[in-house]
Design a protein around this motif. Structure first.
Motif, short mmCIF file in Angstrom:
data_model
loop_
_atom_site.label_atom_id
_atom_site.label_comp_id
_atom_site.label_asym_id
_atom_site.label_seq_id
_atom_site.Cartn_x
_atom_site.Cartn_y
_atom_site.Cartn_z
N HIS A 117 53.20 52.14 24.29
CA HIS A 117 53.25 51.34 26.11
C HIS A 117 52.78 49.87 25.53
N GLY A 118 52.93 49.43 24.44
CA GLY A 118 52.35 47.99 24.16
C GLY A 118 53.60 47.24 25.22
N ASN A 119 54.08 47.17 25.83
CA ASN A 119 54.96 45.99 26.80
C ASN A 119 54.13 46.08 27.79
N VAL A 120 53.62 47.00 27.48
CA VAL A 120 52.17 46.88 29.34
C VAL A 120 51.38 46.16 29.26
N GLY A 121 50.35 46.02 28.56
CA GLY A 121 49.52 45.24 27.32
C GLY A 121 49.90 44.00 27.92
N ILE A 122 51.36 43.26 26.90
CA ILE A 122 51.66 41.91 26.73
C ILE A 122 52.32 41.88 28.20
N GLY A 123 52.85 42.18 28.90
CA GLY A 123 52.70 42.04 30.65
C GLY A 123 51.72 41.64 31.63
N VAL A 124 50.91 42.76 31.15
CA VAL A 124 49.30 42.58 31.52
C VAL A 124 48.80 41.07 32.02
N SER A 125 48.99 40.79 30.05
CA SER A 125 48.01 39.28 29.76
C SER A 125 49.23 38.59 30.53
N LEU A 126 50.06 38.10 30.87
CA LEU A 126 50.45 37.02 30.98
C LEU A 126 50.39 37.19 32.07
N PHE A 127 50.06 38.11 32.39
CA PHE A 127 49.93 38.07 34.00
C PHE A 127 48.75 37.42 34.64
N ALA A 128 47.72 37.52 33.63
CA ALA A 128 46.04 37.72 33.33
C ALA A 128 46.19 35.54 32.96
N ILE A 129 46.87 35.40 32.05
CA ILE A 129 47.36 34.15 32.45
C ILE A 129 47.50 33.04 33.04
N ALA A 130 48.40 33.39 33.70
CA ALA A 130 48.83 32.76 35.29
C ALA A 130 47.60 32.71 35.68
N LEU A 131 47.31 34.18 36.50
CA LEU A 131 45.95 34.38 37.79
C LEU A 131 44.92 33.33 36.90
N THR A 132 44.67 33.17 35.82
CA THR A 132 43.17 32.69 35.61
C THR A 132 43.52 30.76 35.65
N LEU A 133 44.98 30.48 35.40
CA LEU A 133 44.94 28.87 35.55
C LEU A 133 44.88 28.49 36.84
N ALA A 134 45.77 29.34 37.58
CA ALA A 134 45.31 29.09 38.91
C ALA A 134 43.60 28.91 39.52
N LEU A 135 43.03 30.60 38.70
CA LEU A 135 41.47 30.22 39.29
C LEU A 135 40.79 28.68 39.10
N LEU A 136 41.22 28.39 37.51
CA LEU A 136 40.63 27.28 37.09
C LEU A 136 41.22 25.86 37.78
N ALA A 137 42.25 26.07 38.12
CA ALA A 137 43.05 25.12 38.55
C ALA A 137 40.82 24.89 40.50
N VAL A 138 41.49 25.93 41.08
CA VAL A 138 40.15 25.64 41.97
C VAL A 138 38.88 25.50 41.71
N GLN A 139 38.41 25.86 40.47
CA GLN A 139 37.00 25.56 40.06
C GLN A 139 37.09 24.08 39.67
N ARG A 140 38.06 23.74 38.90
CA ARG A 140 38.03 22.31 38.56
C ARG A 140 37.26 21.65 39.20
N HIS A 141 38.72 21.71 41.04
CA HIS A 141 38.26 20.56 42.05
C HIS A 141 36.83 20.82 42.75
N ALA A 142 36.47 22.20 42.08
CA ALA A 142 35.02 22.75 42.98
C ALA A 142 33.67 21.70 42.30
N VAL A 143 33.89 21.86 41.37
CA VAL A 143 33.18 21.15 41.15
C VAL A 143 33.25 19.12 40.28
N LYS A 144 34.46 19.31 40.64
CA LYS A 144 34.61 18.06 40.48
C LYS A 144 34.20 17.54 42.13
#
Length: 305
Positions: A117-144
């Motif tokens: 079920h490698g496709n499940v892992g690939i899908g979750v990795s893509l989801f994790a990348i998108a969610l992490t990018l959103a969090l980093l946008a919030v953190q970047r503004h908070a640090v600024k």
């Protein structure tokens, strides 16, 4: 006593730390599901890192709640050092997880296994990348907005997570193509990268706890602010340090010994006000030293002695 924490600082460090905890929790559930179905060592590495993220983010949240508390009778310098303490705790968690991942990755290299079920892992990795990018946008503004060292450390950690998730994605794709060694190798590489980041974070936290001087550019700016008044003939014994969001500054200014006490006090107060205006979250103490003025003497600009 230090000035009360600003409303913007309190809002953004609280919001960013809560967003970090929520993100780590969601990713734990998603990666646990993906690891259960795929059995990937790289996905287990990513899951372990997310577990450490959650623990570190919770510590961060509690530490920041303490750090934003105003100074009190027992903590007259405030509670800002809770931030580097939280960073040091994060570093310890991350370093411990990296050692575990190295051993697991080596075991997978020695005993390669096909993924299911490698496709499940690939899908979750893509989801994790998108969610992490959103969090980093919030953190970047908070640090600024706040300059928070704890949020900056957390953001650095999640930037490494972004690379980690990309590495997991590559490992899963290669393993699906029959390159079974890729899963274990990428697990070890991820672990080494995480360990390096942990050591870096830990070093910075220790330096802050040991009251390292503020950055050279900050010290130079303070000297310029103090010397804006031509009546300041020189300055020496400047000391700076950081504690969370607060910048502490102490310095001696040299003034004409013929000035009245009121005039000398007003000059020192104006120096303090200029520094506080430029660095709003600062605690400044200026001491006045008398100096005999030679007729025709012109003070030279320069660094404090």
């Amino acid at each position: 006593m230090p000035q009360p924490v600003s409303a913007d600082y309190k809002f953004w460090v609280t919001w960013a730390s809560r967003a970090s905890v929520a993100t780590a929790t969601v990713l734990i559930v998603a990666k646990l599901t993906a690891w259960f179905y795929s059995g990937s060592a790289s996905m287990l590495a990513s899951l372990t890192d997310s577990l450490m993220d959650a623990a570190a983010s919770l510590i961060n949240l509690m530490a920041l709640r303490l750090a934003i508390q105003p100074a009190d009778d027992n903590h007259k310098f405030g509670h800002g050092k809770a931030e580097p303490l939280a960073t040091l705790a994060q570093a310890g968690f991350i370093l411990g997880s990296s050692f575990l991942l190295v051993f697991h990755g080596i075991d997978r290299i020695l005993k390669p296994a096909a993924l299911t079920h490698g496709n499940v892992g690939i899908g979750v990795s893509l989801f994790a990348i998108a969610l992490t990018l959103a969090l980093l946008a919030v953190q970047r503004h908070a640090v600024k907005v706040t300059g928070s060292t704890a949020i900056a450390a957390d953001a650095l950690h999640y930037r490494s997570d972004l690379l980690l998730n990309l590495a997991v994605l590559v490992a899963l794709v290669l393993s699906a193509q029959g390159m079974l060694w890729a899963d274990g190798v990428f697990s070890v590489l991820i672990a080494l990268y995480i360990g390096y980041g942990a050591v870096t974070l830990g070093y910075e936290a220790v330096q802050l706890l040991l009251d390292r001087e503020a950055e050279p550019e900050v010290q130079e700016q303070i000297v310029q602010l103090a010397r804006e008044d031509q009546r300041v003939l020189g300055l020496h014994d400047m000391r700076t340090r950081r504690a969370g969001h607060m910048l502490f500054v102490q310095l001696h200014i040299e003034l004409d010994s013929d000035l009245s006490l009121r005039e000398a006090h007003d000059i020192a107060e104006s120096v303090e006000d200029r520094i506080r205006t430029f660095y709003p979250d600062s605690d400044v103490i200026v001491h006045q030293d008398p100096q005999e003025v030679v007729p025709g003497f012109q003070p030279e600009a320069g660094s404090p002695g």
